[in-house]
Scaffold this active site. Structure first.
Site, PDB file in Angstrom:
ATOM      1  N   ARG A  78     -20.999  12.395  11.465  1.00  0.00           N
ATOM      2  CA  ARG A  78     -21.553  11.839  10.235  1.00  0.00           C
ATOM      3  C   ARG A  78     -22.683  10.840  10.445  1.00  0.00           C
ATOM      4  O   ARG A  78     -23.659  10.841   9.709  1.00  0.00           O
ATOM      5  CB  ARG A  78     -20.429  11.136   9.479  1.00  0.00           C
ATOM      6  CG  ARG A  78     -19.429  12.131   9.002  1.00  0.00           C
ATOM      7  CD  ARG A  78     -18.223  11.465   8.418  1.00  0.00           C
ATOM      8  NE  ARG A  78     -17.319  12.515   7.969  1.00  0.00           N
ATOM      9  CZ  ARG A  78     -16.130  12.307   7.447  1.00  0.00           C
ATOM     10  NH1 ARG A  78     -15.677  11.085   7.312  1.00  0.00           N
ATOM     11  NH2 ARG A  78     -15.386  13.317   7.066  1.00  0.00           N
ATOM     12  N   GLY A 128       0.828  -1.204   0.000  1.00  0.00           N
ATOM     13  CA  GLY A 128       0.000   0.000   0.000  1.00  0.00           C
ATOM     14  C   GLY A 128       0.858   1.247   0.000  1.00  0.00           C
ATOM     15  O   GLY A 128       1.850   1.342   0.721  1.00  0.00           O
ATOM     16  N   GLY A 157      -0.730   4.439   0.110  1.00  0.00           N
ATOM     17  CA  GLY A 157      -1.544   5.560   0.582  1.00  0.00           C
ATOM     18  C   GLY A 157      -0.798   6.303   1.675  1.00  0.00           C
ATOM     19  O   GLY A 157       0.404   6.092   1.876  1.00  0.00           O
ATOM     20  N   LEU A 158      -1.502   7.166   2.374  1.00  0.00           N
ATOM     21  CA  LEU A 158      -0.825   7.941   3.410  1.00  0.00           C
ATOM     22  C   LEU A 158      -0.092   7.038   4.385  1.00  0.00           C
ATOM     23  O   LEU A 158       1.051   7.297   4.751  1.00  0.00           O
ATOM     24  CB  LEU A 158      -1.853   8.781   4.170  1.00  0.00           C
ATOM     25  CG  LEU A 158      -2.373   9.977   3.384  1.00  0.00           C
ATOM     26  CD1 LEU A 158      -3.419  10.713   4.201  1.00  0.00           C
ATOM     27  CD2 LEU A 158      -1.236  10.910   3.021  1.00  0.00           C
ATOM     28  N   ALA A 159      -0.751   5.967   4.797  1.00  0.00           N
ATOM     29  CA  ALA A 159      -0.143   5.091   5.794  1.00  0.00           C
ATOM     30  C   ALA A 159       1.078   4.380   5.212  1.00  0.00           C
ATOM     31  O   ALA A 159       2.178   4.446   5.771  1.00  0.00           O
ATOM     32  CB  ALA A 159      -1.172   4.089   6.304  1.00  0.00           C
ATOM     33  N   GLY A 160       0.904   3.714   4.076  1.00  0.00           N
ATOM     34  CA  GLY A 160       1.987   2.919   3.511  1.00  0.00           C
ATOM     35  C   GLY A 160       3.156   3.769   3.035  1.00  0.00           C
ATOM     36  O   GLY A 160       4.321   3.461   3.305  1.00  0.00           O
ATOM     37  N   HIS A 191     -18.643   5.126   2.940  1.00  0.00           N
ATOM     38  CA  HIS A 191     -17.484   5.986   2.798  1.00  0.00           C
ATOM     39  C   HIS A 191     -16.204   5.423   3.414  1.00  0.00           C
ATOM     40  O   HIS A 191     -15.121   5.544   2.859  1.00  0.00           O
ATOM     41  CB  HIS A 191     -17.809   7.325   3.450  1.00  0.00           C
ATOM     42  CG  HIS A 191     -16.697   8.314   3.427  1.00  0.00           C
ATOM     43  ND1 HIS A 191     -16.138   8.744   2.251  1.00  0.00           N
ATOM     44  CD2 HIS A 191     -16.034   8.949   4.417  1.00  0.00           C
ATOM     45  CE1 HIS A 191     -15.166   9.614   2.529  1.00  0.00           C
ATOM     46  NE2 HIS A 191     -15.087   9.749   3.826  1.00  0.00           N
ATOM     47  N   ARG A 194     -16.038   7.429  12.748  1.00  0.00           N
ATOM     48  CA  ARG A 194     -14.860   8.272  12.630  1.00  0.00           C
ATOM     49  C   ARG A 194     -15.263   9.723  12.448  1.00  0.00           C
ATOM     50  O   ARG A 194     -16.166  10.027  11.679  1.00  0.00           O
ATOM     51  CB  ARG A 194     -14.022   7.831  11.436  1.00  0.00           C
ATOM     52  CG  ARG A 194     -12.825   8.719  11.193  1.00  0.00           C
ATOM     53  CD  ARG A 194     -11.929   8.201  10.103  1.00  0.00           C
ATOM     54  NE  ARG A 194     -12.500   8.302   8.775  1.00  0.00           N
ATOM     55  CZ  ARG A 194     -12.549   9.420   8.049  1.00  0.00           C
ATOM     56  NH1 ARG A 194     -12.088  10.560   8.538  1.00  0.00           N
ATOM     57  NH2 ARG A 194     -13.066   9.409   6.839  1.00  0.00           N
ATOM     58  N   LEU A 199      -6.860  10.958   7.856  1.00  0.00           N
ATOM     59  CA  LEU A 199      -5.570  11.413   7.337  1.00  0.00           C
ATOM     60  C   LEU A 199      -4.584  11.501   8.500  1.00  0.00           C
ATOM     61  O   LEU A 199      -3.426  11.092   8.398  1.00  0.00           O
ATOM     62  CB  LEU A 199      -5.729  12.774   6.656  1.00  0.00           C
ATOM     63  CG  LEU A 199      -6.701  12.799   5.468  1.00  0.00           C
ATOM     64  CD1 LEU A 199      -6.694  14.172   4.795  1.00  0.00           C
ATOM     65  CD2 LEU A 199      -6.362  11.733   4.449  1.00  0.00           C
TER      66      LEU A 199
HETATM   67  C1  LIG Z   1     -13.599  10.651  -1.167  1.00  0.00           C
HETATM   68  C2  LIG Z   1     -12.933  10.551   0.172  1.00  0.00           C
HETATM   69  C3  LIG Z   1     -12.646  11.706   0.900  1.00  0.00           C
HETATM   70  C4  LIG Z   1     -12.028  11.640   2.145  1.00  0.00           C
HETATM   71  N1  LIG Z   1     -11.760  12.787   2.831  1.00  0.00           N
HETATM   72  C5  LIG Z   1     -11.107  12.717   4.018  1.00  0.00           C
HETATM   73  C6  LIG Z   1     -10.738  13.901   4.726  1.00  0.00           C
HETATM   74  O1  LIG Z   1     -11.005  15.024   4.294  1.00  0.00           O
HETATM   75  N2  LIG Z   1     -10.080  13.776   5.894  1.00  0.00           N
HETATM   76  C7  LIG Z   1      -9.753  12.560   6.403  1.00  0.00           C
HETATM   77  O2  LIG Z   1      -9.134  12.509   7.449  1.00  0.00           O
HETATM   78  N3  LIG Z   1     -10.070  11.420   5.741  1.00  0.00           N
HETATM   79  C8  LIG Z   1     -10.737  11.465   4.574  1.00  0.00           C
HETATM   80  N4  LIG Z   1     -11.056  10.303   3.912  1.00  0.00           N
HETATM   81  C9  LIG Z   1     -10.598   9.013   4.425  1.00  0.00           C
HETATM   82  C10 LIG Z   1      -9.135   8.802   4.100  1.00  0.00           C
HETATM   83  O3  LIG Z   1      -8.838   9.351   2.843  1.00  0.00           O
HETATM   84  C11 LIG Z   1      -8.728   7.341   4.053  1.00  0.00           C
HETATM   85  O4  LIG Z   1      -9.216   6.675   5.160  1.00  0.00           O
HETATM   86  C12 LIG Z   1      -7.222   7.216   4.057  1.00  0.00           C
HETATM   87  O5  LIG Z   1      -6.651   8.023   3.081  1.00  0.00           O
HETATM   88  C13 LIG Z   1      -6.781   5.789   3.868  1.00  0.00           C
HETATM   89  O6  LIG Z   1      -5.389   5.752   3.712  1.00  0.00           O
HETATM   90  P1  LIG Z   1      -4.623   4.400   3.680  1.00  0.00           P
HETATM   91  O7  LIG Z   1      -3.194   4.734   3.543  1.00  0.00           O
HETATM   92  O8  LIG Z   1      -5.003   3.567   4.849  1.00  0.00           O
HETATM   93  O9  LIG Z   1      -5.159   3.613   2.397  1.00  0.00           O
HETATM   94  P2  LIG Z   1      -5.335   4.040   0.852  1.00  0.00           P
HETATM   95  O10 LIG Z   1      -4.976   5.426   0.589  1.00  0.00           O
HETATM   96  O11 LIG Z   1      -6.683   3.541   0.454  1.00  0.00           O
HETATM   97  O12 LIG Z   1      -4.241   3.175   0.113  1.00  0.00           O
HETATM   98  C14 LIG Z   1      -4.357   1.807  -0.102  1.00  0.00           C
HETATM   99  C15 LIG Z   1      -3.117   1.353  -0.822  1.00  0.00           C
HETATM  100  O13 LIG Z   1      -3.064  -0.067  -0.797  1.00  0.00           O
HETATM  101  C16 LIG Z   1      -2.804  -0.562  -2.088  1.00  0.00           C
HETATM  102  N5  LIG Z   1      -3.440  -1.869  -2.162  1.00  0.00           N
HETATM  103  C17 LIG Z   1      -4.671  -2.226  -1.733  1.00  0.00           C
HETATM  104  N6  LIG Z   1      -4.863  -3.530  -1.919  1.00  0.00           N
HETATM  105  C18 LIG Z   1      -3.739  -4.011  -2.487  1.00  0.00           C
HETATM  106  C19 LIG Z   1      -3.325  -5.295  -2.906  1.00  0.00           C
HETATM  107  N7  LIG Z   1      -4.099  -6.357  -2.759  1.00  0.00           N
HETATM  108  N8  LIG Z   1      -2.102  -5.415  -3.470  1.00  0.00           N
HETATM  109  C20 LIG Z   1      -1.287  -4.342  -3.605  1.00  0.00           C
HETATM  110  N9  LIG Z   1      -1.615  -3.116  -3.188  1.00  0.00           N
HETATM  111  C21 LIG Z   1      -2.823  -2.960  -2.648  1.00  0.00           C
HETATM  112  C22 LIG Z   1      -3.341   0.459  -3.039  1.00  0.00           C
HETATM  113  O14 LIG Z   1      -2.660   0.370  -4.251  1.00  0.00           O
HETATM  114  C23 LIG Z   1      -3.028   1.745  -2.292  1.00  0.00           C
HETATM  115  O15 LIG Z   1      -1.716   2.119  -2.581  1.00  0.00           O
HETATM  116  C24 LIG Z   1     -11.693  10.365   2.673  1.00  0.00           C
HETATM  117  C25 LIG Z   1     -11.978   9.214   1.949  1.00  0.00           C
HETATM  118  C26 LIG Z   1     -12.623   9.286   0.721  1.00  0.00           C
HETATM  119  C27 LIG Z   1     -12.966   8.016   0.017  1.00  0.00           C
END
Ligand SMILES: Cc1cc2nc3c(=O)[nH]c(=O)nc-3n(C[C@H](O)[C@H](O)[C@H](O)COP(=O)(O)OP(=O)(O)OC[C@H]3O[C@@H](n4cnc5c(N)ncnc54)[C@H](O)[C@@H]3O)c2cc1C
Ligand code: SF4
Ligand code: FES
Lengths: 245, 646
Positions: B338, B41, B43-46, B409, B443, B449
């Site tokens: 929410r 992953g 995303g922000l976390a990974g 969401h 949440r 984020l």
């Molecule tokens: C439209 C929207 C608006 C939002 N607005 C806000 C906000 O304003 N403030 C806030 O705090 N939160 C907000 N959120 C929530 C927040 O964005 C998410 O909870 C957060 O960004 C998740 O981050 P993450 O790093 O956990 O995962 P993600 O960013 O979802 O990343 C997942 C990663 O895992 C990878 N991945 C997944 N499965 C696999 C697999 N099987 N094999 C390889 N790679 C894989 C993907 O490629 C990706 O890189 C919002 C969410 C949405 C949907």
């Protein structure tokens, strides 16, 4: 609404590729362009044919993953949007729609409408960042930034890395994309320190990866879904000159 | 049933994290170079975790299914990120952010974790500013903030309506720097499909190269999952099309416990559904509720006319409008959390007051704010959101109110982790939205984020070191051993099974059907009867899927339908567990609303005596009931009361 679709089909990077024609019927105007392709694919699968491969993910215009060349325009016939934000109400019933992938030497076709844009990542790896390790940062308000500077940096930072600028350019130049990052960071006090090194490294990489040179046609600016202005290219040029003298 | 030990340091709440940090085991720089970590992953976390681990000297392999790490779904987050900076002198503090988050989650999260989250929140803002994130600023150049739901102060930092994009690009920059340094190796366009466990520890993954279709093996000393949420079980959601729960599910099947799967967030302000072929729902950021007022007509006749298209919003005079959030919750008004806002919207629409042709929408109106602040200010605050709305609906929100309706969401549930963010499988960590996390049953806005970056930049780098300190003698593991053979075989068998069906209906057909069952029975309001029915329907649908699903083309080439099929196959099982968990939780809390358990005013009725725990489910086989394990939630800092936003 009914449409005739002429879609580029190419089995793999080595395949020569060709246009195939498909008829599609009963599409409502609220359908998005990609949803229209979804409907086509459902139909193709049921007919035992291979569905059209295309990239997409967020479907709300922010991830930069989608990108189709539609009727001769990157992201199709609407302004300031990505392909996933294009809706069928922008077309007329009975239209013929030609769909192609981005075409650029630095973006080789993988399959059908999917291209390899990893060249963009490679350019940014050369210095599209500020070199700060986790934990080193000073208090956030210790360096003040005038709001108009922050806003301009934000304009540049809005680039989604879709590649439409490259697809729109007759030279397949990546200048707008590179300029957006160079400009975003050069505007901010935190980014100024590495500015010279950054701009040189990113330009060198861009040239090495086979992108063409910029001849100021402005096609990129017109097609950019995020309205990235070519004034950032001017800033890049200034930064580049500064860096070399 | 087991009672789980979350390994929280036994000192007062404000000392827990510093105690952990100053007493945890460390790995020397020379040893770090010998240790490999897999992060799934970007995303922000990974991305933040991989970048930080690379900076520390570990060898990191990072995976994403998109073509570039920058496309992870975090990019879509709009509204903002919370921190307890108290720059506005409005009474904020770490303690208050902690309390708000705990209360917002309806007292179903772990105090120690939530406190730590609030504690590191300020460092996140510092880090992001240093990376060059162009946060909004006031006239004097100081950082600006705004309010979000569930808070009475302005602690949310933002970069227009693109905060997630900017934060992710910052983390992606840090990641790129480590890729350049050779400390992180990127595997883009790879789907990780299985986790390899050797001698009881997570030691590798099996991935499918999405370009060639090849199945590949990767080993490491620890595996970190940062794969985001599983909201797409419901088919229509605000998540990206590729967002999935597959690795959560694979980890669960390998012995990691699944925490609170039924805690799913339904966001009140999304663009309403418009047709059967629709592929996703688009969020309109919660920040809009700062300046937008939510209303429906007071009179049913007006609603009927709106539904038939005979009148427009602007035809209804002020005195005939019902600002129902302000009416029901005067102290928080449009900024209630929410879950509460979503249910209130549903309540009005169910009563017949919906304002569009389907009757499933309410107005979000900016007229008053435009009058008060001017169009320019509103444009500056929400320009890109208004543009997005107009592109999708064809309506101009500067002139007519937006129409909104709740949509799936976010998932608060996820892999159960202890204080070290480690699952019940040693060496398998889960960060970001994919863990059961800090948000309890609901949440608060702008806190995902915060959590993703807290986990990745500031928490995991310490806690994983504590684990890896005991692994320094382990040599890099060859991937030609039996455990890898077996894990790969599992993946290949599943792929081949998908190609040996009757080939009748497409993957999307089944996914839509699953989504409908989930939304109807496991959605905004749930009953024992409905949940039991959902479980039966899902079982039937699953067996139909495996008999008849149509996956075209070949398995070991680029095949987007196969990618989808593998994800939907997991959703088909996960949906059942979500319903099962919802059935077992005989109370209403946060986003989990059981009709049988409500107050006279229709608010959530928690049962703290029986359910103040995290349900951590343990897999027993597909046709067996999972075992319920409990992480008992003890509240030392707060007294449990019914949440009130009135
Ligand atoms: C439209 C929207 C608006 C939002 N607005 C806000 C906000 O304003 N403030 C806030 O705090 N939160 C907000 N959120 C929530 C927040 O964005 C998410 O909870 C957060 O960004 C998740 O981050 P993450 O790093 O956990 O995962 P993600 O960013 O979802 O990343 C997942 C990663 O895992 C990878 N991945 C997944 N499965 C696999 C697999 N099987 N094999 C390889 N790679 C894989 C993907 O490629 C990706 O890189 C919002 C969410 C949405 C949907
Ligand atoms: S500059 Fe514009 S067109 Fe080019 S990649 Fe960025 S967003 Fe796309
Ligand atoms: S799919 Fe993300 S921008 Fe189009």
């Amino acid at each position: 609404m009914d449409f005739t679709l002429k879609i580029w089909r190419q089995n793999g990077p080595k395949d020569k590729g060709r246009f195939e024609t498909y008829e599609i019927e009963n599409i409502t105007p609220e359908t998005s362009f990609l949803e229209m392709l979804d409907i086509l694919n459902q139909k193709l699968i049921k007919e035992g044919k291979s569905p059209v491969a295309f990239d997409h993910d967020c479907r709300e215009g922010i991830c930069g993953m989608c990108g189709l060349y539609i009727n001769g325009r990157p992201h199709g016939p609407d302004d300031d949007i990505t392909t996933c934000q294009l809706f069928m109400r922008k077309f007329k019933d009975g239209d013929t729609i030609v769909v192609e992938p981005w075409r650029a030497k630095a973006f080789p076709i993988i399959k059908d409408l999917i291209v390899d844009r990893s060249a963009f990542d490679k350019i940014l790896q050369e210095g599209g960042y500020i070199s700060v390790c986790t934990g080193e940062a000073p208090e956030a308000n210790s360096i003040l930034i005038p709001p108009e500077v922050a806003e301009e940096a934000m304009d540049a930072a809005s680039c989604i890395g879709c590649g439409a600028c490259v697809a729109a350019c007759k030279n397949a130049s990546a200048m707008l994309f590179v300029a957006a990052k160079v400009s975003h960071l050069a505007l901010l006090p935190q980014g100024k320190i590495e500015a010279a090194k950054r701009v040189k490294a990113m330009i060198a990489k861009m040239d090495e990866l086979g992108f063409g040179s910029c001849t100021n046609t402005r096609a990129c600016e017109i097609e950019c879904p995020k309205n990235i202005s070519i004034s950032h290219i001017a800033r890049l040029n200034r930064e580049f000159l500064k860096a070399n003298f | 049933m087991k009672i789980l030990d979350p390994k929280v340091p036994d000192v007062s709440i404000e000392k827990k994290w510093s105690t952990f940090k100053s007493s945890c085991k460390l790995v020397s720089p020379a040893n770090k170079e010998r240790l490999d970590i897999i992060v799934v992953g970007t995303g922000l976390a990974g991305a933040s975790a991989a970048a930080t681990l690379g900076e520390l000297g570990y060898n990191v392999k990072i995976f994403c299914y998109q073509d570039s790490p920058r496309r992870a779904h975090s990019i879509a987050a709009q509204g903002g990120i919370n921190a307890a900076k108290n720059y506005r002198n409005d009474g904020d503090s770490v303690y208050r952010l902690f309390l708000d988050t705990l209360k917002g989650g309806d007292y179903r999260s772990r105090e120690a974790n939530v406190y730590r989250l609030a504690e590191v929140s300020n460092a996140i803002i510092d880090q992001c500013v240093a990376q060059g994130i162009p946060f909004a600023r006031d006239y004097a150049g100081y950082l600006d903030t705004r309010s979000f739901g569930g808070a009475q102060l302005a602690r949310t930092f933002y970069a227009r309506g693109q905060t997630g994009q900017q934060l992710l690009l910052g983390a992606y920059g840090a990641l790129n720097r480590q890729i350049k340094e050779g400390k992180v190796k990127l595997y883009n366009r790879h789907d990780v499909l299985n986790i390899v466990i050797v001698n009881g520890r997570a030691r590798g993954v099996i991935a499918r190269d999405l370009v060639t279709g090849e199945i590949k093996r990767f080993s490491a000393h620890a595996v970190v999952l940062a794969t985001g949420g599983y909201g797409n079980v419901y088919y229509l959601s605000t998540n990206a099309k590729g967002s999935n729960g597959s690795l959560i599910w694979r980890a669960y099947k390998k012995g990691a416990y699944f925490g609170n799967p039924c805690f799913v967030q339904i966001h009140p302000t999304c663009i309403p559904l418009h047709g059967d072929f629709q592929s996703k729902l688009t969020l309109m950021s919660e920040s809009l509720r700062n300046d937008g007022r939510v209303w429906v007509p007071k009179n049913l006749e007006d609603a009927k006319k709106l539904q038939k298209g005979e009148i427009k919003a602007n035809d209804i005079p002020e005195e005939n409008r019902d600002y129902f959030l302000e009416r029901r919750y005067p102290s928080y008004g449009n900024l209630v959390p929410r879950d509460i806002a979503s249910r209130a919207v549903k309540e009005r629409c169910d009563a017949g007051y919906g304002v569009n042709s389907t009757g499933l929408a309410v107005f979000l109106d900016f007229a008053d704010s435009i009058k008060k602040l001017g169009k320019e200010t509103i444009e500056k605050r929400y320009g890109n959101l208004f543009q997005m709305y107009e592109k999708i609906t064809g309506d101009n929100p500067y002139e007519t109110p937006m129409m909104i309706y709740p949509a799936i969401h976010y998932t608060m549930g996820g892999l159960w982790v202890d204080y070290l963010l480690m699952t019940t499988v040693p060496g398998l960590f889960a960060i970001g939205e994919c863990n059961f996390s800090d948000h309890g049953a609901n949440r608060l806005g702008a806190s995902a984020l915060m959590q993703g970056l807290a986990d990745g930049y500031f928490i995991l780098p310490y806690t994983i070191g504590h684990y890896l300190a005991d692994m320094i003698k382990e040599k890099p593991l060859p991937t030609d051993i039996q455990e890898f053979d077996l894990a790969e075989k599992e993946v290949k068998e599943e792929i081949e099974r998908l190609f040996s069906t009757s080939k009748t209906e497409t993957v999307d057909y089944y996914h839509r059907k699953l989504g409908k069952i989930m939304w109807d029975y496991v959605g905004m309001s749930r009953t024992a009867e409905g949940l039991k029915k959902a479980i039966e329907l899902i079982k039937e649908l699953r067996s139909e899927f495996w008999k008849n699903v149509y996956v075209p083309e070949q398995p070991y080439t680029l095949n987007q339908e196969l990618e989808k099929a593998l994800r939907v196959a997991d959703f088909m099982e996960m949906g059942e567990l979500i319903a099962f968990d919802a059935l077992h939780r005989e109370e209403s809390c946060g986003g989990h609303f059981r009709e049988e358990y409500q107050t006279e005013e229709g608010e959530c009725l928690r049962n703290d005596e029986k359910f103040a725990y995290v349900a951590a489910w343990e897999y027993q086989g597909l046709d067996k009931e999972p075992i319920l394990n409990k992480d008992i939630l003890e509240f030392k800092e707060v007294k449990l009361v019914q949440r009130s936003y009135k």
